[in-house]
Design a protein around this motif. Structure first.
Motif, PDB file in Angstrom:
ATOM      1  N   MET A   9      12.074 -39.597   8.019  1.00  0.00           N
ATOM      2  CA  MET A   9      12.736 -38.475   8.687  1.00  0.00           C
ATOM      3  C   MET A   9      11.923 -38.000   9.886  1.00  0.00           C
ATOM      4  SD  MET A   9      14.132 -36.203   5.509  1.00  0.00           S
ATOM      5  CE  MET A   9      14.733 -34.853   6.511  1.00  0.00           C
ATOM      6  N   LEU A  10      10.604 -37.952   9.724  1.00  0.00           N
ATOM      7  CA  LEU A  10       9.756 -37.517  10.835  1.00  0.00           C
ATOM      8  C   LEU A  10       9.963 -38.425  12.030  1.00  0.00           C
ATOM      9  CD1 LEU A  10       6.350 -36.646   9.131  1.00  0.00           C
ATOM     10  CD2 LEU A  10       8.204 -35.124   9.764  1.00  0.00           C
ATOM     11  N   GLN A  13      13.290 -38.018  13.671  1.00  0.00           N
ATOM     12  CA  GLN A  13      13.343 -36.789  14.448  1.00  0.00           C
ATOM     13  C   GLN A  13      12.613 -36.953  15.772  1.00  0.00           C
ATOM     14  OE1 GLN A  13      14.682 -33.778  14.338  1.00  0.00           O
ATOM     15  NE2 GLN A  13      15.961 -34.357  12.624  1.00  0.00           N
ATOM     16  N   ARG A 131      -3.506 -24.988  18.614  1.00  0.00           N
ATOM     17  CA  ARG A 131      -2.521 -23.910  18.537  1.00  0.00           C
ATOM     18  C   ARG A 131      -2.933 -22.880  17.478  1.00  0.00           C
ATOM     19  NH1 ARG A 131       2.304 -25.791  15.458  1.00  0.00           N
ATOM     20  NH2 ARG A 131       0.709 -25.648  13.853  1.00  0.00           N
ATOM     21  N   PRO A 144       1.407 -17.787   8.847  1.00  0.00           N
ATOM     22  CA  PRO A 144       1.976 -18.385   7.633  1.00  0.00           C
ATOM     23  C   PRO A 144       2.357 -19.840   7.897  1.00  0.00           C
ATOM     24  CG  PRO A 144       3.037 -16.292   8.172  1.00  0.00           C
ATOM     25  CD  PRO A 144       2.205 -16.686   9.362  1.00  0.00           C
TER      26      PRO A 144
ATOM     27  N   TYR B  16       7.893 -21.483  17.018  1.00  0.00           N
ATOM     28  CA  TYR B  16       6.932 -21.533  15.909  1.00  0.00           C
ATOM     29  C   TYR B  16       5.896 -22.618  16.180  1.00  0.00           C
ATOM     30  CZ  TYR B  16       4.994 -22.109  11.226  1.00  0.00           C
ATOM     31  OH  TYR B  16       4.125 -22.215  10.164  1.00  0.00           O
ATOM     32  N   SER B  17       6.375 -23.773  16.646  1.00  0.00           N
ATOM     33  CA  SER B  17       5.464 -24.870  16.967  1.00  0.00           C
ATOM     34  C   SER B  17       4.510 -24.482  18.091  1.00  0.00           C
ATOM     35  CB  SER B  17       6.267 -26.118  17.359  1.00  0.00           C
ATOM     36  OG  SER B  17       5.411 -27.113  17.866  1.00  0.00           O
ATOM     37  N   ASP B  26       7.022 -15.965  12.228  1.00  0.00           N
ATOM     38  CA  ASP B  26       6.281 -17.095  11.671  1.00  0.00           C
ATOM     39  C   ASP B  26       6.496 -17.171  10.158  1.00  0.00           C
ATOM     40  OD1 ASP B  26       5.248 -18.033  14.035  1.00  0.00           O
ATOM     41  OD2 ASP B  26       3.221 -17.233  13.740  1.00  0.00           O
ATOM     42  N   LEU B  27       6.486 -15.998   9.518  1.00  0.00           N
ATOM     43  CA  LEU B  27       6.633 -15.942   8.063  1.00  0.00           C
ATOM     44  C   LEU B  27       7.986 -16.490   7.615  1.00  0.00           C
ATOM     45  CD1 LEU B  27       5.739 -15.009   5.247  1.00  0.00           C
ATOM     46  CD2 LEU B  27       6.589 -12.720   5.823  1.00  0.00           C
ATOM     47  N   ALA B  30       8.210 -20.353   8.336  1.00  0.00           N
ATOM     48  CA  ALA B  30       7.422 -21.129   7.370  1.00  0.00           C
ATOM     49  C   ALA B  30       8.081 -21.108   5.995  1.00  0.00           C
ATOM     50  CB  ALA B  30       5.994 -20.585   7.291  1.00  0.00           C
ATOM     51  N   SER B  34       9.594 -24.450   4.116  1.00  0.00           N
ATOM     52  CA  SER B  34       9.110 -24.838   2.793  1.00  0.00           C
ATOM     53  C   SER B  34      10.262 -25.253   1.872  1.00  0.00           C
ATOM     54  CB  SER B  34       8.345 -23.681   2.140  1.00  0.00           C
ATOM     55  OG  SER B  34       7.210 -23.348   2.914  1.00  0.00           O
ATOM     56  N   ASP B  37      13.886 -29.728   4.116  1.00  0.00           N
ATOM     57  CA  ASP B  37      13.276 -30.921   4.694  1.00  0.00           C
ATOM     58  C   ASP B  37      13.810 -31.232   6.085  1.00  0.00           C
ATOM     59  OD1 ASP B  37      11.631 -31.355   2.512  1.00  0.00           O
ATOM     60  OD2 ASP B  37      13.162 -32.478   1.446  1.00  0.00           O
ATOM     61  N   THR B  38      15.065 -30.856   6.348  1.00  0.00           N
ATOM     62  CA  THR B  38      15.632 -31.111   7.671  1.00  0.00           C
ATOM     63  C   THR B  38      14.858 -30.349   8.745  1.00  0.00           C
ATOM     64  OG1 THR B  38      17.790 -31.342   6.625  1.00  0.00           O
ATOM     65  CG2 THR B  38      17.756 -31.018   9.016  1.00  0.00           C
ATOM     66  N   ARG B  40      11.887 -29.104   8.375  1.00  0.00           N
ATOM     67  CA  ARG B  40      10.496 -29.572   8.370  1.00  0.00           C
ATOM     68  C   ARG B  40      10.337 -30.756   9.325  1.00  0.00           C
ATOM     69  NH1 ARG B  40       6.181 -29.256   4.737  1.00  0.00           N
ATOM     70  NH2 ARG B  40       7.413 -28.309   3.099  1.00  0.00           N
ATOM     71  N   ALA B  41      11.281 -31.681   9.261  1.00  0.00           N
ATOM     72  CA  ALA B  41      11.205 -32.853  10.134  1.00  0.00           C
ATOM     73  C   ALA B  41      11.431 -32.462  11.593  1.00  0.00           C
ATOM     74  CB  ALA B  41      12.229 -33.891   9.697  1.00  0.00           C
ATOM     75  N   GLU B  42      12.366 -31.530  11.819  1.00  0.00           N
ATOM     76  CA  GLU B  42      12.609 -31.115  13.200  1.00  0.00           C
ATOM     77  C   GLU B  42      11.392 -30.383  13.770  1.00  0.00           C
ATOM     78  OE1 GLU B  42      16.411 -29.303  13.868  1.00  0.00           O
ATOM     79  OE2 GLU B  42      15.898 -28.785  15.940  1.00  0.00           O
ATOM     80  N   ALA B  44       8.351 -31.001  12.978  1.00  0.00           N
ATOM     81  CA  ALA B  44       7.365 -32.040  13.324  1.00  0.00           C
ATOM     82  C   ALA B  44       7.649 -32.607  14.707  1.00  0.00           C
ATOM     83  CB  ALA B  44       7.375 -33.141  12.272  1.00  0.00           C
ATOM     84  N   LYS B  93      -0.069 -21.257  -6.615  1.00  0.00           N
ATOM     85  CA  LYS B  93       1.345 -20.983  -6.444  1.00  0.00           C
ATOM     86  C   LYS B  93       1.670 -19.626  -7.026  1.00  0.00           C
ATOM     87  CE  LYS B  93       3.623 -25.253  -5.723  1.00  0.00           C
ATOM     88  NZ  LYS B  93       4.969 -25.759  -5.637  1.00  0.00           N
ATOM     89  N   THR B 101       6.078 -20.449  -0.955  1.00  0.00           N
ATOM     90  CA  THR B 101       4.612 -20.312  -0.925  1.00  0.00           C
ATOM     91  C   THR B 101       4.094 -19.423   0.216  1.00  0.00           C
ATOM     92  OG1 THR B 101       4.523 -22.482  -1.927  1.00  0.00           O
ATOM     93  CG2 THR B 101       2.477 -21.641  -1.004  1.00  0.00           C
ATOM     94  N   PRO B 102       4.575 -19.573   1.468  1.00  0.00           N
ATOM     95  CA  PRO B 102       4.011 -18.743   2.544  1.00  0.00           C
ATOM     96  C   PRO B 102       4.274 -17.251   2.341  1.00  0.00           C
ATOM     97  CG  PRO B 102       5.438 -20.467   3.435  1.00  0.00           C
ATOM     98  CD  PRO B 102       5.608 -20.497   1.960  1.00  0.00           C
TER      99      PRO B 102
END
Lengths: 230, 222
Positions: A9-10, A13, A131, A144, B16-17, B26-27, B30, B34, B37-38, B40-42, B44, B93, B101-102
């Motif tokens: 996925m990474l 993307q 960053r 966070p 955020y990035s 940010d909170l 994040a 968490s 996954d969609t 999370r990948a974007e 990245a 946790k 978690t955050p």
């Protein structure tokens, strides 16, 4: 979730952004003639280290696994001035940026065991460290972070995946360089200027709606450039 | 776990990035990442844009040089460093699996021990401690209850932690985020079957349409 699926996925993307269409646009060629010509020939012939992969990944892995100081120095010479410049563009004065850039590079050494070439390129990994330093020191703010994923039992990702990620990253850089100046500058301001979209509007004199649509346009253009390559 | 169907905007993920958001945003970014996954990948991929910008020789980077002693200082620092400690154990946790978690350090225990303050009509809130620039709060909406109709001067981002709500933009269940801007006037209504708890972040006061909520607003920090 399986680490392999996340890695896939990474990559998918990132490939949504990268890669300028061939032939490479004139602007990129004019700006980085050495890079273009080196890529035009075979990298394995012209690269000074025949077995070196692009993007500093071999140096970083030798720092990680062998604690190689020579390779660390090479990474330092390349990235430390960039990190300092990034922090100065984010509003730091020269002496604080120098101090922070040094700390970022010490972190690169100390946290090298966390570098995973299947997840991020060396430049991306160092960018995230820089960053976080910016948020911590310049903005004096907590950051966070998302819960980290369990990356599965195998410590080393598939080598073809590593190579694919490095290539996507390289083409992403080319696509960025090929963007029209105004679009590229807006993305740079959004990342490095430490400005909100409203502040960019104030600085450039453009209305907020224009800023947002130009950034969106720039991102769309990056994505489009990649799709043409696929 | 089912994947969320309502996601963060590219603008929020990119900011955020870049590290330019107030802590409260940010909170919530994040926290959603968490659970998603969609995104999370974007995210990245936006980090990769940051890496590509760092690698590129951009105009603003020219002429900036390191101090003369920079390299030797850093080499001295890494040689003096204690032998690398084993990787620190991941943060413990939160006992409550509904809390991403955050978010856990901001609310202490779980959702059952939050100190709520009433904002009227059964709706309760708890403001979380973050740096200025934006406000993060937990919202408790009893089953079947509507949050007063309100618009926004700025941006409001809402992440569902428990239950679900529905408004003019659709139905939002656990893990979903709604990003509401100035244009949206909405009346979220919690599902009838279950109380709904959300994390909500705003960068400007909400605008309630009715007179009473508007009068109460300055006191309630909504």
């Amino acid at each position: 979730m399986a680490a392999a699926r996340i890695r896939h996925m990474l990559r998918t993307q990132i490939s949504a952004f990268g890669s300028a269409p061939a032939p490479v646009l004139p602007r990129a060629a004019a700006k980085h003639p050495e890079r273009i010509s080196r890529r035009a020939e075979s990298i394995t012939v012209t690269d000074p280290k025949p077995d070196a992969r692009p993007g500093w990944v071999d140096q970083m892995i030798r720092v990680r696994d062998d604690r190689s100081e020579d390779d660390f120095v090479a990474l330092f010479d390349h990235f430390a001035p960039r990190v300092k410049a990034f922090l100065m563009r984010s509003g730091s004065d020269a002496s604080l940026a120098e101090e922070c850039a040094q700390e970022v590079m010490v972190t690169v050494w100390n946290k090298a065991h966390m570098f995973d070439p299947g997840r991020a390129s060396v430049a991306t990994w160092i960018f995230t460290i820089a960053r976080n330093k910016k948020i911590d020191v310049l903005r004096r703010q907590r950051r966070p972070e998302p819960e980290d994923l369990p990356w599965g039992p195998e410590p080393e990702p598939d080598q073809t995946e590593v190579l694919a990620l490095q290539q996507e990253t390289e083409t992403l850089g080319e696509a960025l360089a090929a963007l029209p100046d105004k679009q590229r500058q807006l993305i740079e301001k959004a990342y490095f200027g430490d400005l909100t979209h409203s502040e960019i509007a104030a600085e450039t004199g453009l209305p907020l709606g224009t800023i947002k649509s130009r950034i969106r346009l720039a991102l769309d253009r990056l994505r489009h450039a990649m799709q043409q390559k696929q | 776990m089912t994947e969320p169907t309502h996601h963060l905007t590219p603008q929020l993920l990119m900011a955020y990035s870049a590290g330019t958001l107030p802590e409260a945003f940010d909170l919530i970014v994040a926290s959603h990442v968490s659970l998603c996954d969609t995104c999370r990948a974007e995210l990245a991929s936006y980090d990769a844009v940051g890496g590509a910008l760092l690698e590129a020789e951009t105009d603003g980077f020219r002429g900036i040089e390191l101090d003369a002693s920079s390299r030797s200082d850093v080499l001295a620092a890494i040689r003096n460093e204690e032998p690398a400690a084993p990787a620190p154990a991941p943060a413990p946790k939160c006992g409550d699996p509904r809390v991403p978690t955050p978010l856990a350090p901001y609310i202490g225990g779980g959702l059952d021990t939050v100190k709520w303050r009433s904002v009227g009509m059964g709706v309760k809130q708890s403001i979380l401690p973050t740096s200025p620039g934006a406000t993060a709060r937990l919202l408790y909406i009893p089953a079947g209850t509507a949050v007063p109709d309100h618009g926004h001067n700025g941006t409001e981002v809402t992440l569902v932690l428990k239950g679900a709500f529905e408004d003019e933009d659709g139905r939002f269940a656990r893990g979903d985020v709604e990003v509401a801007t100035e244009e949206l006037n909405h009346t979220p209504v919690a599902d009838i079957s279950e109380d709904c708890i959300c994390l909500a972040v705003t960068d400007a006061p909400l605008r309630f349409k009715g007179l009473l909520p508007r009068l109460a607003q300055p006191f309630l920090k909504i």
